[in-house]
Design an enzyme around this catalytic site. Structure first.
Site, mmCIF file in Angstrom:
data_model
loop_
_atom_site.group_PDB
_atom_site.id
_atom_site.type_symbol
_atom_site.label_atom_id
_atom_site.label_comp_id
_atom_site.label_asym_id
_atom_site.label_seq_id
_atom_site.Cartn_x
_atom_site.Cartn_y
_atom_site.Cartn_z
ATOM 1 N N GLY A 68 -7.365 -35.314 -12.288
ATOM 2 C CA GLY A 68 -7.278 -34.449 -11.122
ATOM 3 C C GLY A 68 -6.716 -33.086 -11.509
ATOM 4 N N ASP A 69 -5.633 -33.105 -12.312
ATOM 5 C CA ASP A 69 -5.015 -31.844 -12.746
ATOM 6 C C ASP A 69 -6.023 -31.023 -13.562
ATOM 7 O OD1 ASP A 69 -2.771 -32.803 -11.580
ATOM 8 O OD2 ASP A 69 -1.729 -33.328 -13.440
ATOM 9 N N SER A 92 -7.540 -40.722 -13.319
ATOM 10 C CA SER A 92 -6.082 -40.619 -13.427
ATOM 11 C C SER A 92 -5.611 -39.299 -12.822
ATOM 12 C CB SER A 92 -5.666 -40.676 -14.890
ATOM 13 O OG SER A 92 -6.082 -39.484 -15.536
ATOM 14 N N LYS A 93 -4.301 -39.222 -12.656
ATOM 15 C CA LYS A 93 -3.694 -37.994 -12.153
ATOM 16 C C LYS A 93 -4.061 -36.839 -13.080
ATOM 17 C CE LYS A 93 0.902 -36.662 -12.518
ATOM 18 N NZ LYS A 93 0.718 -35.212 -12.626
ATOM 19 N N ARG A 94 -4.088 -37.119 -14.370
ATOM 20 C CA ARG A 94 -4.422 -36.075 -15.353
ATOM 21 C C ARG A 94 -5.835 -35.522 -15.130
ATOM 22 N NH1 ARG A 94 -4.274 -38.763 -19.977
ATOM 23 N NH2 ARG A 94 -2.876 -40.314 -19.080
#
Ligand code: GLU
Length: 511
Positions: A269-270, A265-267
């Protein structure tokens, strides 16, 4: 059955909902659709599925097309490129869907449901995991439970309604997925999905089937997360157009987190410090920007390559593939059934390899603005490209060129004095003062001459040239990096070389 059993022209579609930035999984879906179509000489269609107005996000559609352009995956038909099946934006096709909903109602395959959102909310509170399905529909406010007269009255009074599919009881539904093989569902497990909403807009389920039919789609690659919707789609195909017309489905396995299980998820990656979106995306509501592969300094060739091998390989050891090679080699049999773990270190490796492999002329136009943004004025293009070719081995990201090559065009703003100072002494200082004097006399300015003068001076002063090379490098480039130091001196020229040596000597102190 082969991938393209019928002799129809292959037509695939990418059907995104414009709800935000494009995750790398989304771009991989585009890529596999595209590769399959082009491998078979077919068409790649982009259809914007924007029927859910509540999820519409300003700028998301433009972002999708910009991403496709960056990746070099040009649609044959789309809202932007036009085509014989226009419009390609579902919100502009609204009148088309209603007749199919009506056809289903008339055939007893769908029904009117008049329940208000408050009533459904109350049910959800009352019944745990409430679903509108074969069990509950009999006691709800719909045309299957109410009398004909009551329904006619509600319709005559313009009572808002939705149209729901009537899921048959305990039937086996199946289809052959191009990746997973036979897939089966029991209809009793599936709820009565809404097909047409109260505002007259179709839901995704109805629109996707109708449009795949009208646009003559033959194959559809989509993410595995759509598999639970497949039984609804199969039924709609059966009821409306016949199963022999249905496209062949391929549900792509997920791209997984590098650590642990589950979808990347984008999370993630962050949290782990890498991009998951193709390009920078700024959420228009929060103004929050999520970094993309493009802005992080990835080449589109590398991005495409790393996505292609996330879940596919050609069966050999080859790792670098151009888009053309991917088109030639792509085959659905070699797409893996299991999820592919995303490995950012490997992604970086692909970028580095592509930077090395391509001639700098292939990306100098992307890199030049990065220098300009730092206020670095560039020489003519031939010289610029020659420098990029010299330092490209040292770059993992395109942005690295600014550090790796900036000193060719501008006096370094920061010099790592701390790396010279501890070993700086009178002898070394004298050496560089004398070097300036000797270099000043040079009428010929090339790396061989400069190296010779440097080494002869070192020998005459009985200092090992090796001890002088590092300070010299730092004086010219600012740090312990860069290609052959005499080549750099030759490139920046006599005046600039002398200026840089002088400037650094002036900042060093002798204990
Ligand atoms: N509109 C769906 C999406 O947002 C398309 C799914 C499909 O390809 O059927 O991904």
């Amino acid at each position: 059955m082969t991938e393209t059993a019928s002799n129809k022209k292959v037509r695939v579609r990418f059907a995104p909902s414009p709800t935000g930035g494009l995750h790398l999984g989304g771009v991989r879906t585009v890529l596999f659709n595209y590769l399959f179509a082009k491998h078979h000489g077919g068409d790649f269609i982009v259809r914007i599925e924007d029927t859910d107005q509540t999820r519409f996000v300003e700028g998301a559609e433009a972002y999708i097309f910009n991403t496709l352009e960056w990746c070099g995956l040009v649609p044959d038909e789309s809202p932007l490129h036009g085509g014989p099946f226009a419009p390609y934006r579902q919100s502009e096709r609204k009148p088309i869907y209603r007749q199919y909903a009506q056809q289903l109602i008339d055939a007893g395959k769908a029904y009117y449901a008049f329940d208000t959102s408050e009533e459904l909310e109350a049910k959800r509170k009352e019944i745990p995991n409430f679903q509108y399905n074969q069990t509950t529909r009999t006691v709800l406010k719909n045309s299957l439970a109410l009398s004909k007269e009551a329904v006619a009255e509600l319709l005559a009074a313009n009572t808002p309604y939705v149209v729901r599919i009537c899921m048959p009881e305990n039937e086996d539904l199946g289809f052959t997925d191009l990746i997973r093989g036979e897939v089966h569902f029991n209809t009793s497990q599936v709820d009565d999905k809404v097909l047409l909403k109260a505002d007259g807009m179709p839901t995704y389920h109805l629109a996707v089937v109708v449009d795949d039919y009208l646009m003559q789609i033959t194959h559809a690659f989509r993410g595995e997360e759509w598999l639970p919707s497949a039984p609804v789609h199969v039924l709609l195909w059966q009821y409306l157009f016949g199963l022999d017309q249905m496209p062949q489905w391929a549900h792509l396995p997920l791209i997984l987190k590098p650590d642990g299980n589950g979808k990347l998820s984008k999370r993630d990656g962050d949290r782990l410090g890498f991009p998951t979106f193709a390009m920078d995306w700024t959420d228009p509501k929060t103004n929050e920007t999520t970094i993309g592969f493009k802005e992080r300094g990835f080449l589109p060739q590398a991005f495409i390559n790393l996505l292609a091998v996330l879940g596919w390989n050609d069966g050999t050891d080859q790792e670098l593939f151009t888009l053309q090679e991917l088109i030639e080699k792509f085959s659905i049999e070699r797409v893996h059934k299991g999820g592919a773990k995303f490995d950012y270190e490997k992604a970086k490796w692909y970028n580095q390899e592509w930077i090395k492999t391509l001639p700098a002329t292939a990306y100098s136009h992307i890199v030049a603005p990065l220098f300009e943004a730092k206020g670095i004025a560039l020489p003519d293009n031939d010289q610029f490209v020659a420098v990029l070719d010299t330092v490209k081995e040292r770059c993992v990201f395109l942005n690295d060129f600014v550090l790796q090559a900036g000193f060719y065009f501008q006096t370094p703003a920061v010099v790592d004095l701390a790396a010279i100072q501890p070993k700086w002494d009178v002898k070394k200082q004298q050496f560089f003062v004398d070097l300036i004097a000797q270099y000043q006399l040079q009428t010929e300015w090339n790396s061989q001459v400069l190296e010779q003068v440097f080494k002869e001076l070192a020998t005459s002063q009985q200092i090992k040239a090796g001890e002088l090379m590092l300070p010299f490098r730092i004086m010219l480039v600012g740090g312990k990096f860069g290609p052959a130091v005499f080549d750099i001196a030759a490139f920046i020229g006599q005046a600039e070389t002398l200026h840089r040596i002088q400037q650094v000597i002036a900042q060093l102190t002798i204990a």
